[in-house]
Design a protein around this motif. Sequence first.
Motif, mmCIF file in Angstrom:
data_model
loop_
_atom_site.group_PDB
_atom_site.id
_atom_site.type_symbol
_atom_site.label_atom_id
_atom_site.label_comp_id
_atom_site.label_asym_id
_atom_site.label_seq_id
_atom_site.Cartn_x
_atom_site.Cartn_y
_atom_site.Cartn_z
ATOM 1 N N ALA A 186 73.326 4.136 17.520
ATOM 2 C CA ALA A 186 72.570 5.129 16.735
ATOM 3 C C ALA A 186 71.102 5.168 17.135
ATOM 4 O O ALA A 186 70.230 5.390 16.302
ATOM 5 N N THR A 187 70.835 4.969 18.429
ATOM 6 C CA THR A 187 69.459 5.003 18.922
ATOM 7 C C THR A 187 69.083 6.380 19.464
ATOM 8 O O THR A 187 67.910 6.619 19.771
ATOM 9 N N THR A 188 70.056 7.282 19.606
ATOM 10 C CA THR A 188 69.791 8.646 20.040
ATOM 11 C C THR A 188 70.450 9.602 19.046
ATOM 12 O O THR A 188 71.196 9.178 18.159
ATOM 13 N N SER A 189 70.195 10.880 19.213
ATOM 14 C CA SER A 189 70.773 11.865 18.303
ATOM 15 C C SER A 189 72.283 11.934 18.474
ATOM 16 O O SER A 189 72.832 11.621 19.538
ATOM 17 N N SER A 190 72.959 12.366 17.427
ATOM 18 C CA SER A 190 74.412 12.502 17.508
ATOM 19 C C SER A 190 74.804 13.601 18.495
ATOM 20 O O SER A 190 75.878 13.545 19.099
ATOM 21 N N GLU A 191 73.937 14.588 18.688
ATOM 22 C CA GLU A 191 74.218 15.641 19.659
ATOM 23 C C GLU A 191 74.259 15.063 21.071
ATOM 24 O O GLU A 191 75.135 15.385 21.872
ATOM 25 N N ALA A 194 77.462 13.160 21.525
ATOM 26 C CA ALA A 194 78.632 14.021 21.688
ATOM 27 C C ALA A 194 78.704 14.643 23.077
ATOM 28 O O ALA A 194 79.804 14.896 23.590
ATOM 29 N N THR A 195 77.551 14.889 23.706
ATOM 30 C CA THR A 195 77.584 15.496 25.036
ATOM 31 C C THR A 195 78.184 14.554 26.077
ATOM 32 O O THR A 195 78.572 15.013 27.162
ATOM 33 N N LYS A 196 78.294 13.262 25.741
ATOM 34 C CA LYS A 196 78.949 12.353 26.684
ATOM 35 C C LYS A 196 80.404 12.769 26.907
ATOM 36 O O LYS A 196 80.974 12.536 27.970
ATOM 37 N N LEU A 197 80.988 13.409 25.902
ATOM 38 C CA LEU A 197 82.353 13.901 26.061
ATOM 39 C C LEU A 197 82.445 14.976 27.144
ATOM 40 O O LEU A 197 83.462 15.081 27.841
ATOM 41 N N ILE A 198 81.389 15.767 27.297
ATOM 42 C CA ILE A 198 81.394 16.785 28.351
ATOM 43 C C ILE A 198 81.411 16.117 29.722
ATOM 44 O O ILE A 198 82.109 16.574 30.645
ATOM 45 N N ALA A 241 73.819 1.705 12.014
ATOM 46 C CA ALA A 241 73.385 2.628 10.956
ATOM 47 C C ALA A 241 74.345 2.479 9.774
ATOM 48 O O ALA A 241 75.323 1.742 9.833
ATOM 49 N N SER A 242 74.063 3.214 8.693
ATOM 50 C CA SER A 242 74.907 3.147 7.505
ATOM 51 C C SER A 242 76.260 3.778 7.776
ATOM 52 O O SER A 242 76.406 4.610 8.683
ATOM 53 N N PRO A 243 77.278 3.410 6.989
ATOM 54 C CA PRO A 243 78.594 4.040 7.176
ATOM 55 C C PRO A 243 78.552 5.560 7.071
ATOM 56 O O PRO A 243 79.278 6.253 7.796
ATOM 57 N N VAL A 244 77.695 6.081 6.193
ATOM 58 C CA VAL A 244 77.598 7.540 6.056
ATOM 59 C C VAL A 244 77.077 8.158 7.350
ATOM 60 O O VAL A 244 77.626 9.151 7.859
ATOM 61 N N THR A 245 76.024 7.563 7.921
ATOM 62 C CA THR A 245 75.459 8.082 9.164
ATOM 63 C C THR A 245 76.458 7.984 10.299
ATOM 64 O O THR A 245 76.627 8.925 11.090
#
Length: 305
Positions: A186-191, A194-198, A241-245
């Motif tokens: 959780a040191t970078t944005s979730s976006e 997710a782009t690692k999938l690309i 990060a927290s479970p919610v995050t």
Amino acid sequence: MPLTVEKPAAPAFLPSPVEPLPHQLLAALAQHRMATNQQLQDLLRPQASRLNVVKPLSRLHKEGLVDYTVLPQSNGRRAWFLTPDGARITRDWSQLRGRPPYPITSASAASMKTPHVLTVLRAHIAFVTDARRRGDEHGHLDWTPEVSHSLGDSERVIADALMYYVLHTDDGSRSKLRALIEIDRATTSSERLATKLIDYARLHTYTPAPPGRRTAQATTAPAWQRWYPVFPRILFILTGASPVTLTHRIEDLQAMTAEHPAVAQLARAVPLGAAFLADLEQHGPTGPVWTPLNGKGERRSWTEL
């Protein structure tokens, strides 16, 4: 009254005691780049006393083959790594053939890389511990950090680790599994996560052009078939990060899988999953802790994605 015959427990897949422990310690540090006393004990001598690992580490330190950095706010806990002499000695060992040459050979470099490297190793130990409990085959050298694959045009995708695993089933059969591991702290944005999938979707379809041809539409096999008979599973392991995050970050991975055409195509051919590191350590990776990124079904074992 009929007798109940219990199935004998499968033997734990442990490092061979024939190989000297100092040799195994050097190999483990060459493979994983850095590890604490406890992590080395968990990998190599899980049922031995702490001194069984500390004493040979101290001897290797006196011989100038390993060094350590003290972890911050840890009450003096050490993280060990190879010195340049240690890295040179292990460079040509057969069991380390193919290992990317990314040694950490100074305390300053170790201190900067400690959080990520030790977290990657935590994930590996969760798989090792679970494999021993189950009687599967997954040892301290079956996890290669920082594995790089070409995407062409000088671009590459680098997985945090490549895992080899042999699953034993109740009927006596064995399945050889592989997985590309992504550790998210959780040191970078979730976006960005997710782009690692690309990148992996591009790797799945990337076919290098034959020599002498400029077109990317080559007739040769996909590049990944040079290394794998089947494209490895892709597993995201989240922490920090927290479970919610962390749940929101998994939802973003699922959204990328659903919305990006190339990733959706990847998901139809390759198992994709995500889990919390804390759940892996508490319940084991073969527990129902993995969320399928294709959005189909409940949480499950990574072997059932």
